[in-house]
Scaffold this motif. Structure first.
Motif, PDB file in Angstrom:
ATOM      1  N   VAL A  43      23.469  -6.742  13.779  1.00 54.73           N
ATOM      2  CA  VAL A  43      22.597  -8.246  13.591  1.00 54.73           C
ATOM      3  C   VAL A  43      22.290  -7.898  11.933  1.00 54.73           C
ATOM      4  N   ARG A  44      22.791  -9.158  11.072  1.00 54.50           N
ATOM      5  CA  ARG A  44      22.362  -9.355   9.941  1.00 54.50           C
ATOM      6  C   ARG A  44      21.070  -9.966   9.973  1.00 54.50           C
ATOM      7  N   GLN A  45      20.147  -9.804   9.078  1.00 55.50           N
ATOM      8  CA  GLN A  45      19.021 -10.582   8.601  1.00 55.50           C
ATOM      9  C   GLN A  45      18.593 -10.431   7.239  1.00 55.50           C
ATOM     10  N   MET A  46      17.473 -11.481   6.939  1.00 54.85           N
ATOM     11  CA  MET A  46      17.423 -11.294   5.428  1.00 54.85           C
ATOM     12  C   MET A  46      16.200 -10.346   5.065  1.00 54.85           C
ATOM     13  N   HIS A  47      16.290  -9.691   3.937  1.00 58.42           N
ATOM     14  CA  HIS A  47      15.515  -8.606   3.482  1.00 58.42           C
ATOM     15  C   HIS A  47      14.661  -9.224   2.204  1.00 58.42           C
ATOM     16  N   TYR A  48      13.413  -9.496   2.317  1.00 56.79           N
ATOM     17  CA  TYR A  48      12.657 -10.391   1.379  1.00 56.79           C
ATOM     18  C   TYR A  48      12.157  -9.535   0.221  1.00 56.79           C
ATOM     19  N   GLY A  49      12.329  -8.476   0.259  1.00 57.39           N
ATOM     20  CA  GLY A  49      11.879  -7.360  -0.865  1.00 57.39           C
ATOM     21  C   GLY A  49      12.726  -6.358  -1.048  1.00 57.39           C
ATOM     22  N   ILE A  50      12.708  -5.249  -1.952  1.00 55.99           N
ATOM     23  CA  ILE A  50      13.535  -4.255  -1.941  1.00 55.99           C
ATOM     24  C   ILE A  50      12.514  -3.029  -1.559  1.00 55.99           C
ATOM     25  N   ASP A  51      13.565  -1.930  -0.857  1.00 52.10           N
ATOM     26  CA  ASP A  51      12.953  -0.615  -0.709  1.00 52.10           C
ATOM     27  C   ASP A  51      12.897   0.377  -1.534  1.00 52.10           C
ATOM     28  N   ILE A  52      12.062   0.897  -1.854  1.00 54.20           N
ATOM     29  CA  ILE A  52      11.757   1.992  -2.990  1.00 54.20           C
ATOM     30  C   ILE A  52      11.941   3.574  -2.299  1.00 54.20           C
ATOM     31  N   GLY A  53      12.859   4.138  -2.168  1.00 57.86           N
ATOM     32  CA  GLY A  53      12.536   5.587  -1.629  1.00 57.86           C
ATOM     33  C   GLY A  53      11.859   6.439  -2.216  1.00 57.86           C
ATOM     34  N   CYS A  54      10.858   7.230  -1.522  1.00 53.55           N
ATOM     35  CA  CYS A  54      10.083   8.183  -2.122  1.00 53.55           C
ATOM     36  C   CYS A  54       9.448   8.990  -1.161  1.00 53.55           C
ATOM     37  N   TYR A  55       8.785  10.179  -1.474  1.00 56.57           N
ATOM     38  CA  TYR A  55       8.081  10.802  -0.452  1.00 56.57           C
ATOM     39  C   TYR A  55       6.840  10.252  -0.223  1.00 56.57           C
ATOM     40  N   GLU A  56       6.236  10.633   1.013  1.00 56.50           N
ATOM     41  CA  GLU A  56       5.268  10.048   1.634  1.00 56.50           C
ATOM     42  C   GLU A  56       3.963  10.624   0.832  1.00 56.50           C
ATOM     43  N   GLY A  57       3.086   9.477   0.596  1.00 54.65           N
ATOM     44  CA  GLY A  57       1.709  10.115  -0.538  1.00 54.65           C
ATOM     45  C   GLY A  57       2.178  10.024  -1.897  1.00 54.65           C
ATOM     46  N   THR A  58       3.353   9.096  -2.314  1.00 61.27           N
ATOM     47  CA  THR A  58       3.313   8.877  -3.641  1.00 61.27           C
ATOM     48  C   THR A  58       2.468   7.726  -3.978  1.00 61.27           C
ATOM     49  N   GLY A  59       1.880   7.741  -5.249  1.00 59.69           N
ATOM     50  CA  GLY A  59       1.153   6.591  -5.713  1.00 59.69           C
ATOM     51  C   GLY A  59       1.892   5.398  -5.914  1.00 59.69           C
ATOM     52  N   VAL A  60       1.296   4.119  -5.524  1.00 57.48           N
ATOM     53  CA  VAL A  60       1.984   2.740  -5.449  1.00 57.48           C
ATOM     54  C   VAL A  60       1.079   2.188  -6.447  1.00 57.48           C
ATOM     55  N   ALA A  61       1.687   1.837  -7.781  1.00 57.65           N
ATOM     56  CA  ALA A  61       1.016   1.131  -8.909  1.00 57.65           C
ATOM     57  C   ALA A  61       1.188  -0.339  -8.777  1.00 57.65           C
ATOM     58  N   VAL A  62       0.358  -1.272  -8.820  1.00 58.49           N
ATOM     59  CA  VAL A  62       0.515  -2.672  -9.033  1.00 58.49           C
ATOM     60  C   VAL A  62       1.094  -2.883 -10.230  1.00 58.49           C
ATOM     61  N   THR A  63       2.137  -3.898 -10.104  1.00 55.56           N
ATOM     62  CA  THR A  63       2.996  -4.196 -11.240  1.00 55.56           C
ATOM     63  C   THR A  63       2.596  -5.425 -12.107  1.00 55.56           C
ATOM     64  N   LYS A  64       1.381  -5.687 -12.043  1.00 54.85           N
ATOM     65  CA  LYS A  64       0.976  -6.800 -13.003  1.00 54.85           C
ATOM     66  C   LYS A  64      -0.423  -6.906 -12.603  1.00 54.85           C
ATOM     67  N   ALA A  65      -1.447  -7.307 -13.597  1.00 57.46           N
ATOM     68  CA  ALA A  65      -2.848  -7.202 -13.352  1.00 57.46           C
ATOM     69  C   ALA A  65      -3.142  -8.534 -12.497  1.00 57.46           C
ATOM     70  N   GLY A  66      -4.153  -8.372 -11.488  1.00 55.27           N
ATOM     71  CA  GLY A  66      -4.304  -9.533 -10.738  1.00 55.27           C
ATOM     72  C   GLY A  66      -5.657  -9.122  -9.901  1.00 55.27           C
ATOM     73  N   ILE A  67      -5.679  -9.779  -8.588  1.00 55.20           N
ATOM     74  CA  ILE A  67      -6.740  -9.613  -7.687  1.00 55.20           C
ATOM     75  C   ILE A  67      -6.341  -9.418  -6.332  1.00 55.20           C
ATOM     76  N   VAL A  68      -6.836  -8.489  -5.705  1.00 55.14           N
ATOM     77  CA  VAL A  68      -6.483  -8.026  -4.427  1.00 55.14           C
ATOM     78  C   VAL A  68      -6.846  -9.197  -3.403  1.00 55.14           C
ATOM     79  N   THR A  69      -5.989  -9.699  -2.675  1.00 51.78           N
ATOM     80  CA  THR A  69      -6.074 -10.935  -1.918  1.00 51.78           C
ATOM     81  C   THR A  69      -5.967 -10.459  -0.434  1.00 51.78           C
TER      82      THR A  69
END
Length: 368
Positions: free
Chosen positions: A259-285
Protein backbone atom coordinates in the motif's frame (compact mmCIF):
# COMPACT_ATOMS: atom_id res chain seq x y z
CA UNK A 1 43.46 -2.56 60.48
CA UNK A 2 44.37 -6.05 59.20
CA UNK A 3 42.30 -8.27 56.88
CA UNK A 4 42.95 -12.05 56.81
CA UNK A 5 41.90 -14.17 53.80
CA UNK A 6 42.02 -17.97 54.05
CA UNK A 7 42.36 -19.56 50.60
CA UNK A 8 42.91 -23.28 51.45
CA UNK A 9 44.09 -25.56 54.24
CA UNK A 10 47.45 -26.19 52.54
CA UNK A 11 48.34 -22.54 51.98
CA UNK A 12 49.01 -20.07 54.74
CA UNK A 13 46.36 -17.33 55.26
CA UNK A 14 46.78 -14.03 53.38
CA UNK A 15 46.98 -10.99 55.67
CA UNK A 16 46.51 -7.46 54.37
CA UNK A 17 47.23 -4.56 56.69
CA UNK A 18 45.41 -1.26 55.98
CA UNK A 19 46.27 2.03 57.56
CA UNK A 20 43.61 4.60 58.32
CA UNK A 21 44.11 6.54 55.06
CA UNK A 22 43.68 3.45 52.93
CA UNK A 23 40.63 2.42 54.95
CA UNK A 24 39.02 5.84 54.45
CA UNK A 25 39.62 5.67 50.71
CA UNK A 26 37.93 2.26 50.54
CA UNK A 27 34.90 3.56 52.43
CA UNK A 28 34.55 6.52 50.06
CA UNK A 29 34.79 4.16 47.10
CA UNK A 30 32.02 1.96 48.49
CA UNK A 31 29.79 5.00 49.12
CA UNK A 32 30.32 6.18 45.53
CA UNK A 33 29.35 2.79 44.14
CA UNK A 34 26.21 2.76 46.29
CA UNK A 35 25.21 6.23 45.04
CA UNK A 36 25.76 5.24 41.42
CA UNK A 37 23.59 2.18 41.90
CA UNK A 38 20.75 4.24 43.40
CA UNK A 39 20.84 6.73 40.47
CA UNK A 40 20.69 3.85 38.00
CA UNK A 41 17.66 2.35 39.72
CA UNK A 42 15.92 5.76 39.76
CA UNK A 43 16.50 6.25 36.01
CA UNK A 44 15.09 2.83 35.24
CA UNK A 45 11.95 3.54 37.25
CA UNK A 46 11.67 7.02 35.72
CA UNK A 47 11.83 5.61 32.19
CA UNK A 48 8.84 3.41 32.86
CA UNK A 49 6.66 6.38 33.83
CA UNK A 50 7.87 8.72 31.06
CA UNK A 51 4.82 8.28 28.86
CA UNK A 52 2.28 9.06 31.55
CA UNK A 53 4.12 12.18 32.63
CA UNK A 54 5.00 13.11 29.06
CA UNK A 55 1.49 13.51 27.77
CA UNK A 56 -1.02 13.65 30.64
CA UNK A 57 0.49 16.71 32.30
CA UNK A 58 0.91 18.77 29.08
CA UNK A 59 -2.62 17.90 27.97
CA UNK A 60 -3.96 19.05 31.32
CA UNK A 61 -1.94 22.28 31.05
CA UNK A 62 -3.17 22.73 27.47
CA UNK A 63 -6.82 22.47 28.50
CA UNK A 64 -6.44 24.93 31.36
CA UNK A 65 -4.57 27.50 29.28
CA UNK A 66 -7.11 27.40 26.44
CA UNK A 67 -10.01 27.85 28.85
CA UNK A 68 -8.37 30.87 30.52
CA UNK A 69 -7.64 32.56 27.20
CA UNK A 70 -11.16 31.92 25.95
CA UNK A 71 -12.72 33.37 29.11
CA UNK A 72 -10.66 36.56 28.79
CA UNK A 73 -11.54 37.01 25.13
CA UNK A 74 -15.31 36.64 25.46
CA UNK A 75 -15.87 38.55 28.71
CA UNK A 76 -16.27 41.93 26.98
CA UNK A 77 -18.63 40.45 24.42
CA UNK A 78 -20.71 38.78 27.09
CA UNK A 79 -21.11 42.09 28.92
CA UNK A 80 -22.36 43.82 25.76
CA UNK A 81 -24.66 40.91 24.99
CA UNK A 82 -26.10 41.11 28.50
CA UNK A 83 -26.88 44.79 27.97
CA UNK A 84 -28.73 44.00 24.74
CA UNK A 85 -30.70 41.25 26.44
CA UNK A 86 -31.67 43.60 29.28
CA UNK A 87 -32.81 46.20 26.76
CA UNK A 88 -34.83 43.57 24.95
CA UNK A 89 -36.47 42.47 28.22
CA UNK A 90 -37.34 46.08 29.06
CA UNK A 91 -38.99 46.58 25.66
CA UNK A 92 -40.94 43.38 26.07
CA UNK A 93 -42.22 44.59 29.44
CA UNK A 94 -43.30 47.89 27.88
CA UNK A 95 -45.20 46.03 25.18
CA UNK A 96 -46.86 43.81 27.79
CA UNK A 97 -47.93 46.91 29.74
CA UNK A 98 -49.34 48.45 26.57
CA UNK A 99 -51.30 45.32 25.81
CA UNK A 100 -52.75 45.39 29.32
CA UNK A 101 -53.76 49.02 28.78
CA UNK A 102 -55.37 48.06 25.47
CA UNK A 103 -57.45 45.45 27.28
CA UNK A 104 -58.64 48.03 29.79
CA UNK A 105 -59.50 50.49 27.03
CA UNK A 106 -61.37 47.80 25.14
CA UNK A 107 -63.54 47.25 28.22
CA UNK A 108 -64.15 50.98 28.52
CA UNK A 109 -65.10 51.20 24.85
CA UNK A 110 -67.67 48.46 25.23
CA UNK A 111 -69.25 50.26 28.20
CA UNK A 112 -69.34 53.55 26.31
CA UNK A 113 -70.86 51.89 23.26
CA UNK A 114 -73.58 50.37 25.42
CA UNK A 115 -74.34 53.72 27.04
CA UNK A 116 -74.43 55.43 23.65
CA UNK A 117 -76.89 52.82 22.39
CA UNK A 118 -79.14 53.36 25.43
CA UNK A 119 -79.09 57.12 24.86
CA UNK A 120 -80.03 56.74 21.21
CA UNK A 121 -82.95 54.54 22.23
CA UNK A 122 -84.19 57.22 24.65
CA UNK A 123 -84.16 59.92 21.94
CA UNK A 124 -87.55 60.24 20.09
CA UNK A 125 -87.38 58.81 16.60
CA UNK A 126 -84.49 56.57 17.54
CA UNK A 127 -81.94 59.31 17.31
CA UNK A 128 -81.07 62.89 18.01
CA UNK A 129 -82.67 65.65 15.96
CA UNK A 130 -80.11 67.69 14.16
CA UNK A 131 -79.81 71.15 15.72
CA UNK A 132 -81.66 74.05 14.02
CA UNK A 133 -84.33 71.74 12.48
CA UNK A 134 -87.98 72.25 13.51
CA UNK A 135 -89.78 69.45 15.31
CA UNK A 136 -93.42 68.47 14.76
CA UNK A 137 -96.03 69.58 17.26
CA UNK A 138 -98.77 67.42 18.67
CA UNK A 139 -101.13 68.58 15.84
CA UNK A 140 -98.58 67.63 13.24
CA UNK A 141 -97.58 71.24 12.47
CA UNK A 142 -94.00 72.30 12.52
CA UNK A 143 -92.83 74.32 15.48
CA UNK A 144 -90.04 76.74 14.81
CA UNK A 145 -88.76 76.44 18.32
CA UNK A 146 -88.53 72.69 18.05
CA UNK A 147 -91.12 72.13 20.84
CA UNK A 148 -94.11 69.81 20.62
CA UNK A 149 -96.40 72.26 22.38
CA UNK A 150 -96.61 70.24 25.59
CA UNK A 151 -95.07 72.59 28.09
CA UNK A 152 -91.57 72.23 26.64
CA UNK A 153 -90.79 69.03 28.63
CA UNK A 154 -90.00 66.92 25.60
CA UNK A 155 -87.76 69.67 24.25
CA UNK A 156 -85.65 69.76 27.39
CA UNK A 157 -85.44 65.97 27.48
CA UNK A 158 -84.43 65.80 23.80
CA UNK A 159 -81.86 68.57 24.29
CA UNK A 160 -80.45 66.81 27.35
CA UNK A 161 -80.31 63.44 25.62
CA UNK A 162 -78.66 64.99 22.57
CA UNK A 163 -75.99 66.70 24.70
CA UNK A 164 -75.40 63.53 26.68
CA UNK A 165 -75.16 61.52 23.48
CA UNK A 166 -72.64 63.94 22.02
CA UNK A 167 -70.68 63.85 25.28
CA UNK A 168 -70.44 60.05 25.22
CA UNK A 169 -69.72 60.08 21.49
CA UNK A 170 -66.82 62.47 22.06
CA UNK A 171 -65.52 60.26 24.85
CA UNK A 172 -65.86 57.21 22.65
CA UNK A 173 -63.96 58.88 19.82
CA UNK A 174 -61.26 59.95 22.26
CA UNK A 175 -60.88 56.44 23.66
CA UNK A 176 -60.90 54.97 20.16
CA UNK A 177 -58.18 57.41 19.14
CA UNK A 178 -56.12 56.49 22.19
CA UNK A 179 -56.65 52.82 21.40
CA UNK A 180 -55.43 53.35 17.83
CA UNK A 181 -52.34 55.11 19.16
CA UNK A 182 -51.65 52.28 21.60
CA UNK A 183 -52.09 49.69 18.89
CA UNK A 184 -49.66 51.59 16.70
CA UNK A 185 -47.21 51.83 19.62
CA UNK A 186 -47.52 48.11 20.29
CA UNK A 187 -46.94 47.35 16.63
CA UNK A 188 -43.86 49.57 16.64
CA UNK A 189 -42.69 47.96 19.88
CA UNK A 190 -43.04 44.48 18.47
CA UNK A 191 -41.26 45.56 15.31
CA UNK A 192 -38.45 47.07 17.35
CA UNK A 193 -38.23 43.91 19.44
CA UNK A 194 -37.91 41.83 16.28
CA UNK A 195 -35.19 44.15 15.02
CA UNK A 196 -33.42 43.94 18.38
CA UNK A 197 -33.57 40.14 18.31
CA UNK A 198 -31.95 40.19 14.88
CA UNK A 199 -29.35 42.65 16.16
CA UNK A 200 -28.58 40.40 19.13
CA UNK A 201 -28.12 37.37 16.89
CA UNK A 202 -26.03 39.36 14.44
CA UNK A 203 -23.93 40.76 17.27
CA UNK A 204 -23.32 37.28 18.64
CA UNK A 205 -22.04 36.08 15.26
CA UNK A 206 -19.96 39.23 14.71
CA UNK A 207 -18.56 38.96 18.22
CA UNK A 208 -17.38 35.41 17.66
CA UNK A 209 -15.75 36.38 14.36
CA UNK A 210 -14.08 39.49 15.78
CA UNK A 211 -12.80 37.56 18.79
CA UNK A 212 -11.16 34.99 16.52
CA UNK A 213 -9.84 37.72 14.24
CA UNK A 214 -8.43 39.71 17.18
CA UNK A 215 -6.90 36.56 18.60
CA UNK A 216 -5.24 35.73 15.30
CA UNK A 217 -4.07 39.32 14.81
CA UNK A 218 -2.60 39.55 18.31
CA UNK A 219 -0.94 36.16 17.96
CA UNK A 220 0.52 37.06 14.55
CA UNK A 221 1.92 40.30 15.93
CA UNK A 222 3.45 38.45 18.86
CA UNK A 223 4.86 35.75 16.58
CA UNK A 224 6.40 38.34 14.24
CA UNK A 225 8.04 40.04 17.21
CA UNK A 226 9.40 36.71 18.43
CA UNK A 227 10.78 35.81 14.99
CA UNK A 228 13.23 38.71 15.07
CA UNK A 229 15.57 38.67 12.08
CA UNK A 230 13.79 35.62 10.58
CA UNK A 231 10.53 37.58 10.25
CA UNK A 232 7.97 35.70 8.16
CA UNK A 233 10.60 33.51 6.50
CA UNK A 234 10.17 29.75 6.54
CA UNK A 235 12.09 27.53 8.99
CA UNK A 236 15.33 26.47 7.26
CA UNK A 237 16.95 24.08 9.74
CA UNK A 238 16.16 20.59 11.05
CA UNK A 239 15.19 19.79 14.64
CA UNK A 240 18.20 17.44 14.96
CA UNK A 241 21.47 16.95 13.10
CA UNK A 242 20.76 13.37 12.08
CA UNK A 243 20.26 11.58 8.75
CA UNK A 244 16.91 11.42 6.96
CA UNK A 245 15.36 7.95 6.83
CA UNK A 246 12.15 8.83 4.94
CA UNK A 247 11.45 11.96 2.83
CA UNK A 248 8.28 13.95 2.16
CA UNK A 249 5.85 12.50 -0.41
CA UNK A 250 4.28 9.23 -1.49
CA UNK A 251 5.89 6.09 -0.06
CA UNK A 252 5.18 2.42 0.66
CA UNK A 253 3.35 2.01 3.93
CA UNK A 254 5.62 0.61 6.69
CA UNK A 255 2.58 -1.04 8.30
CA UNK A 256 0.48 -2.38 5.39
CA UNK A 257 2.32 -4.34 2.71
CA UNK A 258 1.74 -3.26 -0.89
CA UNK A 259 0.00 0.00 0.00
CA UNK A 260 1.31 3.43 -0.96
CA UNK A 261 0.35 6.44 1.13
CA UNK A 262 1.25 10.10 1.52
CA UNK A 263 3.98 10.97 4.01
CA UNK A 264 3.37 14.59 5.04
CA UNK A 265 6.72 15.12 6.73
CA UNK A 266 10.25 13.79 6.94
CA UNK A 267 11.61 11.17 9.34
CA UNK A 268 14.92 11.89 11.06
CA UNK A 269 16.69 8.81 12.38
CA UNK A 270 18.26 9.29 15.82
CA UNK A 271 18.75 7.54 19.14
CA UNK A 272 15.92 7.64 21.65
CA UNK A 273 16.31 10.60 24.00
CA UNK A 274 17.92 12.91 21.43
CA UNK A 275 17.02 16.55 22.00
CA UNK A 276 14.42 17.91 19.55
CA UNK A 277 15.06 21.60 18.78
CA UNK A 278 12.36 23.96 17.52
CA UNK A 279 13.28 25.22 14.05
CA UNK A 280 11.91 28.78 14.37
CA UNK A 281 10.87 31.06 17.21
CA UNK A 282 7.18 30.78 18.03
CA UNK A 283 4.47 29.76 20.48
CA UNK A 284 3.56 26.21 21.47
CA UNK A 285 -0.05 25.73 20.33
CA UNK A 286 -0.57 22.01 20.85
CA UNK A 287 0.80 19.29 23.11
CA UNK A 288 -0.79 15.86 23.22
CA UNK A 289 -0.78 12.16 22.42
CA UNK A 290 -2.51 10.19 19.68
CA UNK A 291 -2.10 6.74 18.19
CA UNK A 292 -0.50 8.06 15.00
CA UNK A 293 1.99 10.75 16.01
CA UNK A 294 2.46 9.50 19.56
CA UNK A 295 3.63 12.30 21.84
CA UNK A 296 3.27 15.35 19.57
CA UNK A 297 4.22 19.03 19.80
CA UNK A 298 3.04 21.80 17.47
CA UNK A 299 4.55 25.29 17.36
CA UNK A 300 3.05 28.28 15.50
CA UNK A 301 5.36 30.81 13.84
CA UNK A 302 5.13 34.16 12.05
CA UNK A 303 4.06 34.10 8.41
CA UNK A 304 1.42 31.41 8.87
CA UNK A 305 4.05 28.70 9.47
CA UNK A 306 3.52 25.75 11.80
CA UNK A 307 5.96 22.97 12.71
CA UNK A 308 5.02 19.54 14.07
CA UNK A 309 7.28 17.14 15.99
CA UNK A 310 6.03 13.57 16.45
CA UNK A 311 6.87 10.24 18.20
CA UNK A 312 8.56 11.99 21.14
CA UNK A 313 9.57 10.08 24.25
CA UNK A 314 9.13 13.06 26.56
CA UNK A 315 7.60 16.53 26.06
CA UNK A 316 9.35 19.44 27.77
CA UNK A 317 7.00 22.34 26.96
CA UNK A 318 3.34 23.25 27.43
CA UNK A 319 0.71 25.11 25.41
CA UNK A 320 1.15 28.88 25.37
CA UNK A 321 4.87 28.73 26.08
CA UNK A 322 7.18 30.97 24.04
CA UNK A 323 10.16 29.23 22.43
CA UNK A 324 13.17 30.50 20.54
CA UNK A 325 14.86 28.79 17.58
CA UNK A 326 17.08 26.02 18.86
CA UNK A 327 15.26 25.51 22.17
CA UNK A 328 14.88 21.82 23.12
CA UNK A 329 11.12 21.18 23.28
CA UNK A 330 11.14 17.36 23.60
CA UNK A 331 13.20 14.20 23.59
CA UNK A 332 12.93 11.89 20.60
CA UNK A 333 11.29 8.51 21.01
CA UNK A 334 9.31 5.70 19.48
CA UNK A 335 5.70 6.46 20.56
CA UNK A 336 2.61 6.11 18.38
CA UNK A 337 2.72 4.45 14.95
CA UNK A 338 6.48 4.10 14.69
CA UNK A 339 8.85 1.35 13.56
CA UNK A 340 11.82 2.65 15.54
CA UNK A 341 13.21 5.69 17.39
CA UNK A 342 13.11 8.78 15.17
CA UNK A 343 11.72 12.33 14.84
CA UNK A 344 8.77 12.91 12.53
CA UNK A 345 9.01 16.56 11.39
CA UNK A 346 6.27 18.38 9.45
CA UNK A 347 6.12 21.92 8.09
CA UNK A 348 2.79 23.64 7.30
CA UNK A 349 1.97 27.07 5.87
CA UNK A 350 -1.57 28.40 6.29
CA UNK A 351 -2.77 24.88 7.01
CA UNK A 352 -1.10 23.25 3.98
CA UNK A 353 1.74 20.70 4.43
CA UNK A 354 5.02 21.76 2.76
CA UNK A 355 8.09 19.72 1.89
CA UNK A 356 10.81 21.10 4.22
CA UNK A 357 13.71 19.85 2.03
CA UNK A 358 13.80 22.69 -0.58
CA UNK A 359 13.72 25.32 2.18
CA UNK A 360 16.63 24.01 4.22
CA UNK A 361 19.94 25.89 4.31
CA UNK A 362 21.89 22.61 4.31
CA UNK A 363 21.20 19.66 1.97
CA UNK A 364 19.59 16.60 3.48
CA UNK A 365 21.70 13.66 4.52
CA UNK A 366 19.79 10.53 3.52
CA UNK A 367 20.30 7.19 5.21
CA UNK A 368 17.36 4.90 4.30
Amino acid sequence: MALTFVTSADNPPLRITLNRWTLGLCILLLLGLAGLASVTVYNLLDGQTTRSRGDALPVRNSSGTREQEQEKLIKLGEDRLLELQKENAARKKDVDDLETRVGELTGSIKSLQQLAKEIEQRIPGGGATPPGQPTKSGSGQPNATGSSGVGGGDTASSTFDLAQSRNYTDKLKKVLGELDNLNATITDGRYNMAILDVQVQSYQATLAQSQQRDLNSAQNARLFQLAGADGNASPFVLPANCPITSPFGMRWSPFVAGVRQMHYGIDIGCYEGTGVAVTKAGIVTYVGYDSGYGNRVEVSHAGGWLTLYGHNNRILVKVGQTVQKGDIISLSGNTGASTGPHIHYELHQNGRPIDPAPLLAQPLNYKP
